[in-house]
Each structure stands twice: as structure tokens, then as C-alpha cells.
Design a protein around this motif. Structure first.
Motif, PDB file in Angstrom:
ATOM      1  N   ARG B  47       0.849  -1.189   0.000  1.00  0.00           N
ATOM      2  CA  ARG B  47       0.000   0.000   0.000  1.00  0.00           C
ATOM      3  C   ARG B  47       0.884   1.239   0.000  1.00  0.00           C
ATOM      4  N   SER B  48       0.276   2.356  -0.273  1.00  0.00           N
ATOM      5  CA  SER B  48       1.095   3.564  -0.416  1.00  0.00           C
ATOM      6  C   SER B  48       1.409   4.153   0.958  1.00  0.00           C
ATOM      7  N   VAL B  49       2.657   4.654   1.129  1.00  0.00           N
ATOM      8  CA  VAL B  49       3.060   5.269   2.405  1.00  0.00           C
ATOM      9  C   VAL B  49       3.621   6.647   2.115  1.00  0.00           C
ATOM     10  N   PRO B  50       3.446   7.625   3.063  1.00  0.00           N
ATOM     11  CA  PRO B  50       4.022   8.958   2.850  1.00  0.00           C
ATOM     12  C   PRO B  50       5.547   8.915   2.926  1.00  0.00           C
ATOM     13  N   GLU B  51       6.179   9.812   2.164  1.00  0.00           N
ATOM     14  CA  GLU B  51       7.633   9.805   2.078  1.00  0.00           C
ATOM     15  C   GLU B  51       8.200  10.936   2.924  1.00  0.00           C
ATOM     16  N   TYR B  52       9.236  10.631   3.668  1.00  0.00           N
ATOM     17  CA  TYR B  52       9.881  11.622   4.523  1.00  0.00           C
ATOM     18  C   TYR B  52      11.342  11.747   4.140  1.00  0.00           C
ATOM     19  N   GLN B  53      11.871  12.948   4.339  1.00  0.00           N
ATOM     20  CA  GLN B  53      13.301  13.128   4.121  1.00  0.00           C
ATOM     21  C   GLN B  53      13.995  13.293   5.463  1.00  0.00           C
ATOM     22  N   GLY B  95      10.353   5.853   4.064  1.00  0.00           N
ATOM     23  CA  GLY B  95       8.914   5.664   3.970  1.00  0.00           C
ATOM     24  C   GLY B  95       8.314   5.472   5.344  1.00  0.00           C
ATOM     25  N   LEU B  96       7.216   6.166   5.586  1.00  0.00           N
ATOM     26  CA  LEU B  96       6.623   6.139   6.928  1.00  0.00           C
ATOM     27  C   LEU B  96       5.683   4.941   7.032  1.00  0.00           C
ATOM     28  N   THR B  97       6.247   3.773   7.243  1.00  0.00           N
ATOM     29  CA  THR B  97       5.435   2.560   7.303  1.00  0.00           C
ATOM     30  C   THR B  97       4.945   2.339   8.732  1.00  0.00           C
ATOM     31  N   LEU B  98       3.898   3.066   9.099  1.00  0.00           N
ATOM     32  CA  LEU B  98       3.344   2.928  10.441  1.00  0.00           C
ATOM     33  C   LEU B  98       1.877   2.564  10.335  1.00  0.00           C
ATOM     34  N   PRO B  99       1.374   1.773  11.279  1.00  0.00           N
ATOM     35  CA  PRO B  99      -0.060   1.456  11.258  1.00  0.00           C
ATOM     36  C   PRO B  99      -0.912   2.696  11.495  1.00  0.00           C
TER      37      PRO B  99
END
Lengths: 62, 350, 230
Positions: B47-53, B95-99
């Protein structure tokens, strides 16, 4: 400030990588050596003057 | 011989301090963890996750990009994030892979890297759009604190960053001023108990004169530091007010000396004032800051740096710096004192 | 006068000196009138500058500044004892410590009265809408404590300045930096009171002021003999 920080060479960091550190060390050393030299010279001159004053005291004929 | 030895020691110590202070690199740290307003599809989760730098300072991520691990932590709950790519030595995309349901909004960001070791960005991540469930837990990933593999360096501290080097100038300058004003205080007491000894008067004057220079330098270095860390050249703060007032009070001492013609009277009046000045100095710089809120390091207690802020690398320079500056201050004081005595002898010449 | 004093105890000499200071002040009424006029005129000037619209911060700041300058004005007047001949005479009849204590007492009384006056005229001109009666009393208590601290510090400093023969200018130069710590503590207290913080939570400021007053007074008492010596 952050902007400048982020642009620079990451390996050495902004301060040292850009060569500014060497300028700072150079200036500090110049000030520092100048001060030490001044203090030493002042001490020498003071010693001479103290000697002169002592000899004058011991020779009241002057 | 003995007389030149300690002067040489002072000069050498200060030379060492200047060289180390300005040439030793700063250790790595984390500057920012920011959302880049992009959504990517993660490779591990479907699934898509928001991207962080993730932005580091003085880090070496591209030396071993695969070994970079990123975690977020809130109290005891730890979660691993996916490192999508390492852009260069101090930029990485995560990638912010958090529930969806999380135990807290505010998270510390932690990274592990074989060269830089474990780095922490306090409250680096703030999520307002998630469902907050205080009970939410999941199995913790394996996380071992890493000491890093770096040479001699100064510790990175948020907001202070490179200006940590000022510690070797600003703090010892104030210590030296304390020492000199202390010499003045003792000389004044001695003078009052034995007014015939005019040497004590000259001692007090010389020490205050040199001490004032150190105080002014302490103010200037402090002002520079305040500009960088707090954003203003001067802020309303008990410690700073105390420092300025101290310098003003001792300037008053110099004015008082100029105002009195008679030598004996001058020595006595200025000694009395000097005792007041020193008491005020102690109250202002050592008592009051402990009882009021202060931006200055060690607020609400110790007005200096907290002990845990001083690691071994800083100590290796800080203690020599204190001794070096004090030796220089004493040397300056002795030269000033001799000058005054010679001047006086010349005045007394027939 | 000297007969009576040389045979008496330290306590009675102190009482006599204090009463004498008041009597002298009362005889020269222009001194007291000058003090009152200075305080009232400064309050009125503040009223004109800030108007009835003064915020509580402005109110607080102006009150302390007016008290500070009134205190400097109060110690500006030279005493007859400041003259060389009088000092030499007094030295034979009493101890200098008694004299500085009497002087501190006198200034404390004058400045306490002055601070009440300043407070009343402040509420008259600049309004009292920033506090309720209880807060007003707490504020007045702070003013009184500050007045005592000012009195102890400024009597020593004016003694130093008059002994230096440099007059009032030197009192101001020496006094202003030394008085800043007191003003800092007092303004913090005043701000807290006007913010509505409970008195007990900010009363430690008054404790500081009392400690400062005691410390400065003790230091002045110990050191004053050295000022009188020839």
C-alpha cells in the motif's frame, strides 16, 4: 543558517570543510602570540625600569 | 626560571585549546525529519506510504548506505521505518510505514549506522492525522544501540551545533573574571585590616582592571552565542542581567577611584565599595540564577553546563582551557600590578 | 549634647541620633516638601506619558521606576555630619556604626512613607483597575520591602560618595548598577502580583529582598567605621 549548513560538504561539516576553521585559528593565534609578546616585552621593560629606579634610590647624590 | 615556567605553561595550554577547539570536527547529528509531500508505494507492504526526508549533519550514510536503519520511538514503543534510498552522506528518503492507530502523536526519530552510531532527533516526527490509541502496540524490531566508529570529535547538540566550540572561550573567561575579582576582594579585605599597606590597594585596582576586560570579553562571546542559539544578541534572562550588572558595578569601582584625590581615602573608599561589588557579584551570578527560570544552560539549578552535557572530548579541552585562561589572567594581573608600582615610584621621585 | 551622649548606652545614642535626624528634617521643611513634590511630579509625568490607559505592565514598570528615582532624590541631600569638622566631632562622642544605623533607619522611614504616597498617587492618577484590594496590599508590601532595601543600600553609597567629596553625581553612578538587582527582584514580584499569582507563590521574592536588606545593612554596619577613619 540551516540553509548554509545543509549545502556544504557533508564529510567534514560546514565549519572545517569550508576552510573557515583555519582562518579562525590563524586569527586567534595572531592575537594570542601578539598578546604574549606584548606581555613579555612589558615585563622586560618593567624589569629595566625597576632596576633603574633602584639604582637611583641607592644613589641619593643624583 | 620558575617564573617563566608557568607563563609558558599557560601559553602552551591556550595554544593547545585554540588548536583543538577549532580544528576537531563535530560529531554527527540529525537536523530534520520532514514530510516531502509525496506518497510512494512501499515495496514491503502492498500500500502507499508517505515519504519523509531525513537530514543529518556531519553524517556518513553514503559510506555504507545499506546499513542505515531508521526507527521511531515513543516511550517504550519502537517501530522500524523503511529506508527507501540514501541520497548522499546526509540525506536519506524514508517511507513512513506505520499502522493507522498509534499510541502517541509525537515520536523521537532514531537512526543506527555503523560509522555514526545511534543518533536521536527528539520529537522529530509529529503525526496529527492518525488515530490515537494509547493501548496500540506491536512487536518491537530488534534495536541495538551502536557506539559508532568515529575519531575524536565534539558531541553534536541540537541548536548549538558548531557553536559548542564557544564553550572553551565563554565559560573560562567568566571563571577567570571570578578569580580576578576574588583576588580583588581578598586584597580589599587585607587593605581594610591594615590600611598602611598600599600594595593591597594596587592589587585590588589591578585585579579589577584586568577582571573587567575578562568580563567584557565574556559578555561579547556570550552575546555571539545567544545570537546563534536563541536568535537575539541579547535576551532578558537572569544570568545575562547579572553579568551585565556585574560589569557595570565594577565600572563604578573604576569611576570611584577616579573621583577621589586623596590616596589613603581613595584606597579605603574603593575597598569598601569593592566588598559590596563582590557580594553583589556572588548574589547575581551564583545565587539568583538558581532560583529563577533561565534560558542559560542548567536552568533551575546549576547556572553552568550540566555535567552530562560535558562528555570526555569536551572535558579534554575544557579543563585545560580553564587553567590556561586563568594563568593568562594572572599574568596580565601581575604585569598590570608591576606597571602601577613603577608608575607610583616614578611619581614619588624627587 | 556630647555630655548626654558619651555617658549613654549604644541603644540610647542610636535612638537619639534617629530622633535628631527627624528633628533636623522637620526643621528644614523644604527638604521634605522637595521629596513630596518630586514624587508627585514624577507620578503626574507618568500619568501624562502613559495616561489612564496604562496596561498592567506599564503600571508596574512605572511604579518601580518612580520609587527608584524618588529614593535617589531622597538620599541626594547632604547631611550636616558630612562636613569634615562635624565628622571629627562626632567621632569623639559616638561610634560610626550607630550613626550609619540611625541614618538607615531615617531613610527607611522616609522611603516607606514615600512608597505609600507613590502607591496612593499611582492609584489616583493611573487607576487601580489592574488589581483587587488584596493584590493592591500585596503590591504595597512589595513597595515597602523595596524601600527598605533601597534605604540600606543608598545610605551606605551616599556616605561613600559624600566622603569622596564628589557629591550626588557619584551616588548615582555607584548606586544605579548596584540597585539593579533589587529592582529586578521587585519588578518580578510586582509582575507576579498583577498577573494574579497567589501571594504565597511569589513571596520568596520578598524573602530575597529582606535578605538583601539585612546583608547590605550588616555589611554597611561593619564597613562604615573604615569610611569615617582618617
Amino acid at each position: 543558517m540551516m540553509f548554509i549548513l545543509l549545502q556544504t560538504n557533508p564529510l567534514e561539516g560546514w565549519f572545517i570543510g569550508s576552510g573557515k576553521a583555519y582562518v579562525v585559528v590563524g586569527v586567534a593565534c595572531v592575537i594570542f602570540i601578539g598578546m604574549a609578546w606584548w606581555l613579555l616585552r612589558a615585563e622586560n621593560r618593567l624589569s629595566k625600569m625597576e632596576e633603574l629606579l633602584n639604582s637611583k634610590k641607592n644613589a641619593p647624590s643624583d | 626560571m620558575k617564573n617563566t615556567l608557568w607563563k609558558a605553561l599557560g601559553i602552551l595550554l591556550l595554544a593547545y585549546v585554540f588548536a583543538i577547539t577549532f580544528l576537531v570536527p563535530l560529531g554527527p547529528g540529525l537536523l530534520e525529519f520532514q514530510n516531502v509531500e509525496r506518497v510512494i508505494s512501499s515495496s514491503t507492504e502492498n500500500r502507499s506510504v508517505p515519504e519523509y526526508q531525513l537530514i543529518g549533519y556531519g553524517t556518513h550514510w553514503d559510506d555504507d548506505p545499506d546499513a542505515l536503519q531508521v526507527f521511531v520511538k515513543s516511550k517504550s514503543q519502537l517501530a522500524a521505518l523503511e529506508v527507501i534510498r540514501v541520497d548522499d552522506a546526509n540525506h536519506a528518503t524514508v517511507g513512513l510505514t506505520l499502522p493507522y492507530s498509534l499510541p502517541a502523536k509525537s515520536w523521537n526519530v532514531l537512526i543506527n549506522h555503523p560509522i555514526d552510531g545511534t543518533l536521536l532527533l527528539e520529537n522529530g516526527l509529529f503525526l496529527s492525522d492518525r488515530f490515537i490509541d494509547a493501548q496500540a502496540t506491536w512487536p518491537a524490531p530488534s534495536f541495538v544501540e551502536h557506539p559508532g566508529n568515529l575519531g575524536f570529535h565534539f558531541p553534536y547538540q541540537p541548536r548549538i551545533i558548531e557553536t559548542i566550540r564557544n564553550l572553551m572561550l565563554h565559560v573560562p573567561l567568566w571563571f577567570t573574571m571570578f578569580l580576578l575579582m576574588g583576588i580583588g576582594f581578598v586584597s580589599s579585605i587585607k587593605l581594610l585590616s591594615n590600611p598602611r599597606n598600599q600594595l593591597d590597594d594596587q592589587r585590588a585596582e589591578a585585579s579589577v582592571q584586568v577582571g573587567l576586560w575578562f568580563g567584557v570579553l565574556g559578555l561579547l562571546t556570550g552575546s555571539l552565542w545567544a545570537r546563534f542559539t536563541w536568535g537575539a544578541w541579547w535576551v532578558d534572562d537572569p544570568q545575562l542581567n547579572g553579568a551585565l550588572v556585574t560589569v557595570l558595578v565594577y565600572s563604578g569601582y573604576m569611576v570611584l577611584r577616579q573621583a577621589v584625590e586623596d590616596e589613603r581615602l581613595r584606597s579605603r573608599l574603593s575597598a569598601v565599595y569593592n566588598l559590596f561589588a563582590f557580594v553583589i557579584l556572588v548574589i547575581l551570578l551564583m545565587v539568583l540564577p538558581r532560583f529563577s527560570e533561565s534560558l542559560h544552560p542548567g536552568k533551575g539549578g546549576n547556572p553552568g553546563f550540566n555535567t552530562y552535557d560535558l562528555n570526555s572530548a569536551l572535558r579534554a579541552v575544557f579543563y585545560p582551557a580553564i587553567i590556561g585562561w586563568m594563568l593568562l589572567g594572572i599574568w596580565m594581573y601581575l604585569v598590570t600590578l608591576r606597571m602601577k608600582r613603577v608608575n607610583r615610584q616614578i611619581e614619588l621621585l624627587p | 549634647m556630647s555630655e548626654r551622649m558619651s555617658r549613654s548606652s549604644a541603644w540610647s545614642r542610636y535612638r537619639f541620633l534617629t530622633a535628631h535626624a527627624f528633628r533636623m528634617e522637620w526643621r528644614q521643611k523644604h527638604g521634605l516638601a522637595g521629596l513630596l513634590l518630586f514624587a508627585l511630579a514624577s507620578v503626574y509625568a507618568c500619568y501624562q506619558v502613559a495616561g489612564g490607559r496604562a496596561s498592567s505592565e506599564t503600571w508596574n514598570a512605572l511604579a518601580w521606576v518612580v520609587l527608584m528615582f524618588s529614593a535617589f532624590n531622597a538620599v541626594a541631600k547632604p547631611w550636616p555630619e558630612d562636613s569634615e569638622a562635624m565628622r571629627k566631632y562626632l567621632k569623639t562622642t559616638l561610634r560610626p556604626g550607630e550613626w550609619i544605623l540611625a541614618r538607615m533607619t531615617f531613610y527607611s522611614a522616609i522611603l516607606s512613607a514615600l512608597s505609600v504616597l507613590i502607591f496612593l498617587s499611582f492609584t489616583l492618577f493611573l487607576g487601580s483597575e489592574h488589581f483587587n484590594p488584596r493584590q493592591g496590599l500585596s503590591f504595597l508590601l512589595g513597595l515597602e520591602c523595596t524601600a527598605l532595601a533601597f534605604a540600606s543600600l543608598l545610605s551606605v553609597l551616599s556616605a561613600i560618595a559624600s566622603r569622596a567629596g564628589a557629591g550626588f553625581g557619584l551616588t548615582a553612578v555607584l548606586g544605579l548598577p548596584l540597585i539593579i538587582p533589587i529592582v529586578l527582584i521587585s519588578t518580578r514580584y510586582g509582575t507576579d502580583i498583577l498577573k494574579g499569582i497567589l501571594w504565597i507563590d511569589t513571596a520568596h521574592h520578598l524573602l530575597f529582598l529582606a535578605a538583601l536588606t539585612g546583608g547590605i545593612g550588616a555589611l554597611g554596619f561593619i564597613l562604615f567605621p573604615y569610611l569615617w577613619r582618617d
